[in-house]
Design an enzyme around this catalytic site. Sequence first.
Site, PDB file in Angstrom:
ATOM      1  N   ASP A 129       0.814  -1.214   0.000  1.00 24.13           N
ATOM      2  CA  ASP A 129       0.000   0.000   0.000  1.00 24.13           C
ATOM      3  C   ASP A 129       0.846   1.262   0.000  1.00 24.13           C
ATOM      4  OD1 ASP A 129      -2.371  -1.341  -0.114  1.00 24.13           O
ATOM      5  OD2 ASP A 129      -2.844  -1.178   2.017  1.00 24.13           O
ATOM      6  N   THR A 184      -9.610   3.419   6.536  1.00 24.27           N
ATOM      7  CA  THR A 184      -9.210   2.099   7.028  1.00 24.27           C
ATOM      8  C   THR A 184      -7.719   2.035   7.371  1.00 24.27           C
ATOM      9  OG1 THR A 184      -8.979   1.393   4.721  1.00 24.27           O
ATOM     10  CG2 THR A 184     -11.041   0.842   5.843  1.00 24.27           C
ATOM     11  N   LEU A 208      -8.495   4.450  11.309  1.00 21.68           N
ATOM     12  CA  LEU A 208      -9.138   3.301  11.954  1.00 21.68           C
ATOM     13  C   LEU A 208      -8.403   2.923  13.244  1.00 21.68           C
ATOM     14  CD1 LEU A 208     -11.315   1.119  11.825  1.00 21.68           C
ATOM     15  CD2 LEU A 208      -9.766  -0.258  10.438  1.00 21.68           C
ATOM     16  N   GLN A 239       4.328   9.544   4.224  1.00 22.53           N
ATOM     17  CA  GLN A 239       5.565   9.412   3.450  1.00 22.53           C
ATOM     18  C   GLN A 239       6.336  10.713   3.294  1.00 22.53           C
ATOM     19  OE1 GLN A 239       4.040   7.602  -0.147  1.00 22.53           O
ATOM     20  NE2 GLN A 239       4.268   5.545   0.690  1.00 22.53           N
TER      21      GLN A 239
END
Length: 282
Positions: A65, A180, A184, A239
Amino acid sequence: MKVGIIIKPGIKGAVGVLEDMAQYLKRKGTEVIVDTHVLKDPDVMVTSRKDLVRQVDAVVVLGGDGTMLSACRLAGPAGVPVLGVNLGGLGFITETKINEWQEAIDRLLSGDYQVEERMMLEALLEGPEEESVRVHVLNDVVITKGALARIIDLEVLVDGTLINTYKADGLIISTPTGSTAYNLSAGGPIVHPQVPCIVVTPICPHTLTNRPIVLSDSEVISIRLISKTEDVFVTFDGQLGYAFTDSHKLTVRASEFRTKLILPRTRDFFSVLREKLNWGVR
């Protein structure tokens, strides 16, 4: 058709998958462009990721991801659809499994897929001296204190109206796709990716009644650091990171750009939740 491949070389087996995929695409008559020099094929063009997304009809991401988020920050503004092949861990947005890449490529070349557009955020960080920073993100914008810093005070306004001055370890401003992720973990809600909204979630708030709030995607969020603390940072998709002081202003709104994810027509968001979050497992 031109297909660009973005890879995270450090992942075990990634280079082998890249070689096999590049050869497979070439046999199908597809021009291939990659972002790394690991291939020894003179027929495969190598360029930077920034230039790659401007030259191709679709992007394939080999990684997790994190690699996908990095690619989407470039592909979203370029309007290029992205197919994620998961070589990492959880893989919420890199949904294609490594043993399914050939089938996914066949669907891509034949047009047998759906493009799901995902909302992005535009974040503008303004400071007193340095140049302003503007970033478009798929997941989230996060303000957080350093390891040794005290609790911080963050003044948050929506369309110029004060929501609250949060006393917390930080704040997460999330898209539905990013709901998510860190959101989350911090107790924020899961939001269906097609719901047009922005989620604001405090990290470890001092007052337990300071709960996450869901805002319209038409609203503009402004954030200032009220406490005199130097060890505070703002990160984009986990990032890109910058210092955040009481002299800075952070403005977050829905981006004019959208990330286009290439998904199988049978794709179901709720089955992804059941698989990735182990719903129904006792």
